[in-house]
Design an enzyme around this catalytic site. Structure first.
Site, mmCIF file in Angstrom:
data_model
loop_
_atom_site.group_PDB
_atom_site.id
_atom_site.type_symbol
_atom_site.label_atom_id
_atom_site.label_comp_id
_atom_site.label_asym_id
_atom_site.label_seq_id
_atom_site.Cartn_x
_atom_site.Cartn_y
_atom_site.Cartn_z
ATOM 1 N N LYS A 1 0.861 -1.190 0.000
ATOM 2 C CA LYS A 1 0.000 0.000 0.000
ATOM 3 C C LYS A 1 0.889 1.229 0.000
ATOM 4 O O LYS A 1 2.020 1.195 0.498
ATOM 5 C CB LYS A 1 -0.894 0.024 1.249
ATOM 6 C CG LYS A 1 -2.136 0.868 1.091
ATOM 7 C CD LYS A 1 -3.238 0.131 0.344
ATOM 8 C CE LYS A 1 -4.494 0.956 0.183
ATOM 9 N NZ LYS A 1 -5.624 0.121 -0.265
HETATM 10 P P1 NAD Z 1 -12.978 8.381 -2.197
HETATM 11 O O1 NAD Z 1 -11.873 9.322 -1.997
HETATM 12 O O2 NAD Z 1 -13.556 8.218 -3.555
HETATM 13 O O3 NAD Z 1 -14.190 8.727 -1.207
HETATM 14 C C1 NAD Z 1 -14.032 8.851 0.168
HETATM 15 C C2 NAD Z 1 -15.372 9.226 0.785
HETATM 16 O O4 NAD Z 1 -15.246 9.226 2.201
HETATM 17 C C3 NAD Z 1 -15.876 10.614 0.402
HETATM 18 O O5 NAD Z 1 -17.274 10.576 0.283
HETATM 19 C C4 NAD Z 1 -15.483 11.474 1.606
HETATM 20 O O6 NAD Z 1 -16.301 12.601 1.756
HETATM 21 C C5 NAD Z 1 -15.723 10.465 2.700
HETATM 22 N N1 NAD Z 1 -15.004 10.769 3.940
HETATM 23 C C6 NAD Z 1 -13.692 11.019 4.092
HETATM 24 N N2 NAD Z 1 -13.421 11.255 5.380
HETATM 25 C C7 NAD Z 1 -14.592 11.138 6.044
HETATM 26 C C8 NAD Z 1 -14.984 11.269 7.372
HETATM 27 N N3 NAD Z 1 -14.097 11.568 8.321
HETATM 28 N N4 NAD Z 1 -16.294 11.071 7.683
HETATM 29 C C9 NAD Z 1 -17.200 10.786 6.735
HETATM 30 N N5 NAD Z 1 -16.895 10.632 5.459
HETATM 31 C C10 NAD Z 1 -15.607 10.819 5.114
HETATM 32 O O7 NAD Z 1 -12.446 6.983 -1.617
HETATM 33 P P2 NAD Z 1 -12.906 5.512 -2.011
HETATM 34 O O8 NAD Z 1 -12.035 5.039 -3.111
HETATM 35 O O9 NAD Z 1 -14.386 5.454 -2.147
HETATM 36 O O10 NAD Z 1 -12.441 4.712 -0.699
HETATM 37 C C11 NAD Z 1 -13.262 4.653 0.456
HETATM 38 C C12 NAD Z 1 -12.784 3.482 1.322
HETATM 39 O O11 NAD Z 1 -12.828 2.271 0.553
HETATM 40 C C13 NAD Z 1 -11.344 3.595 1.840
HETATM 41 O O12 NAD Z 1 -11.285 3.007 3.113
HETATM 42 C C14 NAD Z 1 -10.554 2.750 0.854
HETATM 43 O O13 NAD Z 1 -9.356 2.254 1.392
HETATM 44 C C15 NAD Z 1 -11.558 1.641 0.596
HETATM 45 N N6 NAD Z 1 -11.319 0.907 -0.651
HETATM 46 C C16 NAD Z 1 -11.297 1.553 -1.846
HETATM 47 C C17 NAD Z 1 -11.073 0.814 -3.014
HETATM 48 C C18 NAD Z 1 -11.110 1.456 -4.381
HETATM 49 O O14 NAD Z 1 -11.073 0.721 -5.372
HETATM 50 N N7 NAD Z 1 -11.206 2.760 -4.509
HETATM 51 C C19 NAD Z 1 -10.851 -0.563 -2.938
HETATM 52 C C20 NAD Z 1 -10.894 -1.185 -1.699
HETATM 53 C C21 NAD Z 1 -11.128 -0.448 -0.547
#
Ligand code: NAD
Length: 476
Positions: A107
């Protein structure tokens, strides 16, 4: 956000790992070998912008190289730290083992608030970060392959791919150095929405297991289930959209970093996204009740809670207030180890991150294979399949036309039957198959091993046994 009595993200991952590892016999030292993070590289680099040199701090952590390349996203956030990337890298090792993608875990992260920079500034920062990682083989098609995570998207992945290509002009496999790229840079159909799609497939499979549904006290299918989404980025939005549009679930609450919206009659996911894309906010959305503190939504009554934002949002401070009987972890590490123990005690069922959000890495695997084979999935066989199906339909129509009961297939059936699978259909099929099989393996452990009481421990056991086998096969 995390209460002081709660463990850090990395401590939580390690405690949850140990809960499972202590249930099995492993050769001396192997448990520690699997658990320990192999290396974390810290880089500090400067970029000249706005009349001065700005210094940024980034990390790339390699948790396990029992399989190579290692895989894991790159996150842009002010919360990025060594503790965080090491926890996320460890989760990647276990996740890849659970969904059988042939990777070790890694990561990366850059401590930056991407919303504070223009597109051109972000490109220069990303190029410089990528340069630092590429020259140390921490981005490389055969050794370390990043992908998007929080705060990054296919835009940054395209820049990373281009930077790698500039530094490795004769590497024919250069496009496989990163996944989650746009289609025009060697990406694959269905990657952008893959993690959200995986959440949908994971829930669909859960609802095919009557014994598991019974443990939640819920009944029936996903239709009309009341869902709350905490996090409305890539993962939260797509999960909500598919569950609403294709499974008839009712999304009663949605939160992001700016607050939350609640409407027991249901919020329209696509409409809210349109509103936000137009530069508007949660606060001025005309439907639903606005909550200044989005965390409060976690405590509302619903059937399924989907934390899809950041780690450590369910802690000892709010675990006793959670009312959902079923939680699916779309985010990585949203529940601390202590909160997990309390939720288990209260009989709340958790579909864990190590399985639930593996849709992203699964489709990243397909993209990596596509890049290495230099051909789009389905390109060779699609028309051949259509030709053979056409032959069968024509012959049956001919035979039925001359029978005592004249009959012709309906035109709509013929059209759908003849449609050969293109890349998106194959990606969805591969992802669905992966999520189903992984869930079945986890559920089987839960139901056949009396010492296992929850899905998270079952998932960890599956991962540990697979990684251990891999190390043993290597003679370690
Ligand atoms: P993103 O940046 O597209 O979205 C993040 C979201 O979380 C936004 O809506 C933001 O407003 C919200 N957010 C951030 N801090 C916050 C807080 N303190 N309280 C409430 N909301 C908050 O990110 P993403 O790609 O959707 O990733 C979200 C989660 O999913 C992360 O934990 C990431 O590690 C996990 N994830 C993502 C992927 C991927 O393919 N993008 C794959 C596996 C896991």
């Amino acid at each position: 956000m995390r209460a002081s009595v709660d463990s850090s993200f990395l401590e939580s991952v390690n405690q949850l790992f140990e809960r499972a590892a202590n249930l099995i016999e492993l050769p001396p030292g192997l448990k520690e070998k699997i658990q320990i993070c192999n290396s974390t590289y810290t880089v500090r680099f400067g970029v000249r912008m706005r009349g001065k040199i700005q210094t940024f701090t980034g990390y790339r952590s390699v948790h396990s190289e029992h399989m190579e390349p290692v895989k894991g996203g790159i996150r842009y956030s002010l919360g990025v730290s060594q503790n965080e990337v090491e926890a996320l890298a460890a989760l990647m090792t276990y996740k890849c083992a659970i969904v059988e993608t042939p990777f070790g875990g890694s990561k990366g992260g850059l401590r930056i608030d991407p919303t504070q920079y223009s597109d051109e500034e972000l490109e220069r920062i990303t190029r410089r970060f990528a340069y630092e990682l590429i020259k140390r083989d921490l981005i490389n098609p055969s050794q370390n392959v990043p992908a998007p995570d929080m705060g990054t998207s296919e835009t940054e992945m395209a820049i990373i791919a281009d930077q790698y290509n500039r530094m490795n002009t004769t590497d024919i496999n250069s496009r496989a150095c990163v996944t989650g790229k746009p289609l025009t840079s060697g990406g694959i159909h269905g990657r952008v929405e893959a993690t959200g799609r995986g959440i949908q497939y994971a829930l669909q499979e859960f609802f095919r297991h009557p014994d598991d549904i019974k443990r939640t006290g819920l009944k029936g299918t996903l239709a009309n289930k009341r869902i709350i989404l905490h996090g409305f980025g890539n993962v939260g939005y797509h999960a909500g959209l598919f569950l609403q549009q294709e499974d008839d679930a009712v999304i009663i609450g949605i939160a992001n970093v700016d607050g939350g919206l609640y409407d027991p009659k249901g919020l329209d996911v696509a409409d809210l996204q349109k509103h936000l894309k137009a530069g508007q906010t949660f606060k001025n959305y005309p439907k639903g009740e606005f909550l200044e503190n989005g965390l409060k939504l976690l405590e509302c009554e619903c059937d399924i809670l989907i934390p899809a934002a950041v780690e450590g949002v369910i802690t000892t401070a709010n675990a006793s207030q959670i009312k959902a009987p079923l939680i699916i972890e779309a985010a990585n590490g949203p529940i601390t180890a202590e909160a997990d123990a309390e939720l288990n005690r209260r009989g709340i069922i958790i579909i864990p991150d190590t399985f639930a959000n593996a849709g992203g890495v699964t489709v990243s695997y397909f993209e990596w294979v596509k890049n290495l084979s230099h051909i789009r999935f389905g390109r060779m066989q699609r028309r051949q399949e259509e030709y053979r199906s056409r032959l069968l339909i024509d012959e049956m129509n001919r035979l039925f036309a001359s029978s005592d009961y004249p009959f012709r297939f309906h035109e709509d059936f013929i059209r759908r039957y003849l449609q050969g699978a293109g890349e998106i259909e194959l990606v969805r099929s591969g992802l669905d198959d992966t999520m189903r099989l992984a869930y079945q393996s986890i559920s089987e452990i839960l139901h056949t091993r009396p010492e296992v009481n929850d899905l998270r421990t079952a998932a960890f056991l599956l991962a540990i046994e697979r990684v251990a086998t891999s190390y043993k096969n290597k003679g370690l």
